[in-house]
Design a protein around this motif. Structure first.
Motif, PDB file in Angstrom:
ATOM      1  N   GLU A  28      85.217  28.974  84.759  1.00 15.98           N
ATOM      2  CA  GLU A  28      86.196  28.027  84.222  1.00 15.98           C
ATOM      3  C   GLU A  28      87.183  28.822  83.380  1.00 15.98           C
ATOM      4  O   GLU A  28      86.806  29.499  82.421  1.00 15.98           O
ATOM      5  N   LEU A  29      88.454  28.758  83.760  1.00 18.46           N
ATOM      6  CA  LEU A  29      89.487  29.524  83.089  1.00 18.46           C
ATOM      7  C   LEU A  29      90.139  28.722  81.974  1.00 18.46           C
ATOM      8  O   LEU A  29      90.014  27.496  81.904  1.00 18.46           O
ATOM      9  N   GLY A  30      90.836  29.425  81.124  1.00 20.23           N
ATOM     10  CA  GLY A  30      91.385  28.787  79.932  1.00 20.23           C
ATOM     11  C   GLY A  30      92.464  27.768  80.206  1.00 20.23           C
ATOM     12  O   GLY A  30      92.688  26.860  79.402  1.00 20.23           O
ATOM     13  N   ASP A  31      93.168  27.868  81.331  1.00 17.14           N
ATOM     14  CA  ASP A  31      94.251  26.928  81.640  1.00 17.14           C
ATOM     15  C   ASP A  31      93.789  25.776  82.509  1.00 17.14           C
ATOM     16  O   ASP A  31      94.612  25.049  83.075  1.00 17.14           O
ATOM     17  N   GLY A  32      92.458  25.597  82.635  1.00 19.60           N
ATOM     18  CA  GLY A  32      91.932  24.474  83.411  1.00 19.60           C
ATOM     19  C   GLY A  32      91.620  24.806  84.853  1.00 19.60           C
ATOM     20  O   GLY A  32      91.023  23.983  85.561  1.00 19.60           O
ATOM     21  N   ARG A  33      91.998  25.982  85.328  1.00 20.52           N
ATOM     22  CA  ARG A  33      91.655  26.359  86.700  1.00 20.52           C
ATOM     23  C   ARG A  33      90.180  26.757  86.781  1.00 20.52           C
ATOM     24  O   ARG A  33      89.555  27.073  85.764  1.00 20.52           O
ATOM     25  N   ASP A  34      89.645  26.748  87.995  1.00 20.53           N
ATOM     26  CA  ASP A  34      88.256  27.163  88.166  1.00 20.53           C
ATOM     27  C   ASP A  34      88.109  27.956  89.456  1.00 20.53           C
ATOM     28  O   ASP A  34      88.934  27.848  90.372  1.00 20.53           O
ATOM     29  N   VAL A  35      87.055  28.758  89.479  1.00 21.95           N
ATOM     30  CA  VAL A  35      86.794  29.635  90.622  1.00 21.95           C
ATOM     31  C   VAL A  35      85.337  29.466  91.021  1.00 21.95           C
ATOM     32  O   VAL A  35      84.433  29.644  90.190  1.00 21.95           O
ATOM     33  N   LEU A  36      85.098  29.117  92.296  1.00 19.12           N
ATOM     34  CA  LEU A  36      83.739  29.104  92.817  1.00 19.12           C
ATOM     35  C   LEU A  36      83.452  30.504  93.353  1.00 19.12           C
ATOM     36  O   LEU A  36      84.049  30.947  94.338  1.00 19.12           O
ATOM     37  N   TRP A  37      82.544  31.205  92.686  1.00 14.07           N
ATOM     38  CA  TRP A  37      82.261  32.600  93.024  1.00 14.07           C
ATOM     39  C   TRP A  37      81.073  32.732  93.970  1.00 14.07           C
ATOM     40  O   TRP A  37      81.007  33.652  94.769  1.00 14.07           O
ATOM     41  N   GLY A  38      80.122  31.819  93.862  1.00 19.39           N
ATOM     42  CA  GLY A  38      78.911  31.920  94.664  1.00 19.39           C
ATOM     43  C   GLY A  38      77.878  32.779  93.963  1.00 19.39           C
ATOM     44  O   GLY A  38      77.689  32.680  92.751  1.00 19.39           O
ATOM     45  N   SER A  39      77.208  33.656  94.683  1.00 23.86           N
ATOM     46  CA  SER A  39      76.212  34.546  94.085  1.00 23.86           C
ATOM     47  C   SER A  39      76.907  35.820  93.588  1.00 23.86           C
ATOM     48  O   SER A  39      78.116  35.999  93.743  1.00 23.86           O
ATOM     49  N   GLY A  40      76.117  36.727  93.013  1.00 27.40           N
ATOM     50  CA  GLY A  40      76.681  37.974  92.536  1.00 27.40           C
ATOM     51  C   GLY A  40      76.869  39.008  93.627  1.00 27.40           C
ATOM     52  O   GLY A  40      77.397  40.098  93.359  1.00 27.40           O
ATOM     53  N   GLU A  41      76.478  38.697  94.843  1.00 23.61           N
ATOM     54  CA  GLU A  41      76.613  39.650  95.945  1.00 23.61           C
ATOM     55  C   GLU A  41      78.070  39.777  96.386  1.00 23.61           C
ATOM     56  O   GLU A  41      78.862  38.858  96.224  1.00 23.61           O
ATOM     57  N   LYS A  42      78.407  40.944  96.927  1.00 22.48           N
ATOM     58  CA  LYS A  42      79.757  41.246  97.433  1.00 22.48           C
ATOM     59  C   LYS A  42      80.806  41.039  96.346  1.00 22.48           C
ATOM     60  O   LYS A  42      81.900  40.532  96.611  1.00 22.48           O
ATOM     61  N   GLY A  43      80.477  41.464  95.142  1.00 25.08           N
ATOM     62  CA  GLY A  43      81.378  41.243  94.021  1.00 25.08           C
ATOM     63  C   GLY A  43      82.728  41.907  94.173  1.00 25.08           C
ATOM     64  O   GLY A  43      83.763  41.309  93.855  1.00 25.08           O
ATOM     65  N   ARG A  44      82.752  43.146  94.686  1.00 26.91           N
ATOM     66  CA  ARG A  44      84.041  43.836  94.825  1.00 26.91           C
ATOM     67  C   ARG A  44      84.933  43.141  95.841  1.00 26.91           C
ATOM     68  O   ARG A  44      86.143  42.967  95.613  1.00 26.91           O
ATOM     69  N   ALA A  45      84.349  42.720  96.959  1.00 28.91           N
ATOM     70  CA  ALA A  45      85.144  42.030  97.982  1.00 28.91           C
ATOM     71  C   ALA A  45      85.674  40.709  97.445  1.00 28.91           C
ATOM     72  O   ALA A  45      86.833  40.340  97.702  1.00 28.91           O
ATOM     73  N   LYS A  46      84.865  40.004  96.674  1.00 26.08           N
ATOM     74  CA  LYS A  46      85.315  38.735  96.106  1.00 26.08           C
ATOM     75  C   LYS A  46      86.436  38.952  95.095  1.00 26.08           C
ATOM     76  O   LYS A  46      87.379  38.148  95.008  1.00 26.08           O
ATOM     77  N   ALA A  47      86.342  40.023  94.310  1.00 25.29           N
ATOM     78  CA  ALA A  47      87.385  40.306  93.326  1.00 25.29           C
ATOM     79  C   ALA A  47      88.717  40.586  94.013  1.00 25.29           C
ATOM     80  O   ALA A  47      89.769  40.081  93.601  1.00 25.29           O
ATOM     81  N   VAL A  48      88.692  41.385  95.076  1.00 27.52           N
ATOM     82  CA  VAL A  48      89.922  41.687  95.815  1.00 27.52           C
ATOM     83  C   VAL A  48      90.486  40.420  96.445  1.00 27.52           C
ATOM     84  O   VAL A  48      91.701  40.156  96.391  1.00 27.52           O
ATOM     85  N   THR A  49      89.605  39.600  97.016  1.00 24.30           N
ATOM     86  CA  THR A  49      90.047  38.360  97.662  1.00 24.30           C
ATOM     87  C   THR A  49      90.643  37.397  96.646  1.00 24.30           C
ATOM     88  O   THR A  49      91.688  36.773  96.910  1.00 24.30           O
ATOM     89  N   LEU A  50      90.005  37.266  95.479  1.00 26.25           N
ATOM     90  CA  LEU A  50      90.513  36.342  94.465  1.00 26.25           C
ATOM     91  C   LEU A  50      91.882  36.774  93.964  1.00 26.25           C
ATOM     92  O   LEU A  50      92.777  35.935  93.774  1.00 26.25           O
ATOM     93  N   THR A  51      92.081  38.062  93.758  1.00 21.08           N
ATOM     94  CA  THR A  51      93.385  38.555  93.302  1.00 21.08           C
ATOM     95  C   THR A  51      94.467  38.205  94.314  1.00 21.08           C
ATOM     96  O   THR A  51      95.553  37.717  93.952  1.00 21.08           O
TER      97      THR A  51
END
Length: 261
Positions: free
Chosen positions: A213-236
């Motif tokens: 949950e981000l400070g401006d009211g947005r939210d991100v469904l991340w799932g599990s902690g697996e594939k963290g680097r790929a998720k970070a690149v995708t989210l950006t």
């Protein structure tokens, strides 16, 4: 004319060395030398031992502390339990380090070094909070390994809160609270820096359902902690492509989604 006698021939062979010492006198001389050498060794060893343990010169006169951020040097010195005037040689640096980590859980690493001839150095590294867990009116700090190392009255700035909100049929009973905390820490460390600065809460429903949950009211469904680097690149990339979206889903990084505006 009579030739040289046997005694004369023996003296010629010996030259100026004179007659050989009697065997007993030679043994006595070697024994005296051995005794002298032993006495010198004993006196030297005794002098070294006295210098290290009994003399007033090689004793602790100062205790220096480095690396503190939240703790004070005085707190570290007190927990170390090193008394001024103690012979430096008698200090067990491993025992001092273990004592510091036991008494001050905030410490992540401790290096205790002798600083001859009069000092001892306590070089410490404090744990850094990655998440906060509310504990009544206070907060438990959690480090990068999922260790709850301190309870503070005020939440440190920039550290997101961890909210464990599992459904009755899952969560801690299945995975264990500690494992869920470690998974949340894993996610918090993988989040892109720009998003991490804006993250207010890491919410854990199940092992594979973690959201931000981000400070401006947005939210991100991340799932599990697996594939963290790929998720970070995708989210950006997703946030750049949909700057006005309010909800982002990177739980499957190869099939991300965004919605709301």
């Amino acid at each position: 004319m009579a030739g040289p006698t046997t005694a004369d021939r023996g003296r010629r062979r010996q030259g100026e060395s004179g007659p050989p010492l009697p065997p007993r006198r030679g043994r006595l001389r070697r024994l005296r030398m051995l005794i002298i050498l032993l006495l010198v060794a004993v006196l030297a060893s005794g002098g070294v031992i006295w210098l290290l343990y009994g003399s007033p010169w090689l004793r602790v006169q100062r205790i220096s502390v480095s690396g503190t951020r939240v703790l004070t040097p005085a707190q570290v010195r007190e927990a170390a339990g090193v008394r001024l005037g103690t012979p430096l040689i008698s200090l067990d640096t491993d025992v001092i380090g273990a004592r510091l980590r036991r008494k001050l859980p905030r410490l992540d690493a401790v290096d205790v070094v002798r600083s001859w001839p009069h000092g001892i150095g306590l070089n410490v590294t404090e744990r850094t909070p990655v998440l906060l867990i509310r504990n009544g009116a206070k907060f438990d700090e959690v480090d990068r390994e999922g260790v709850r190392f301190a309870t503070v009255a005020q939440a440190p700035k920039g550290v997101p809160a961890l909210e464990l909100a599992p459904p009755p049929s899952a969560g801690p009973r299945r995975f264990g609270t500690d494992r869920l905390v470690r998974e949340a820490v894993r996610v918090a460390q993988a989040v892109p820096a720009a998003v991490a600065r804006d993250t207010r809460t890491v919410k854990v429903r199940t092992y594979d359902s973690i959201s931000l949950e981000l400070g401006d009211g947005r939210d991100v469904l991340w799932g599990s902690g697996e594939k963290g680097r790929a998720k970070a690149v995708t989210l950006t990339a997703l946030m750049k492509a949909a700057p006005h979206a309010r909800h982002f889903d990177v739980s499957v990084p190869t099939a991300p989604a965004s919605s709301g505006s």
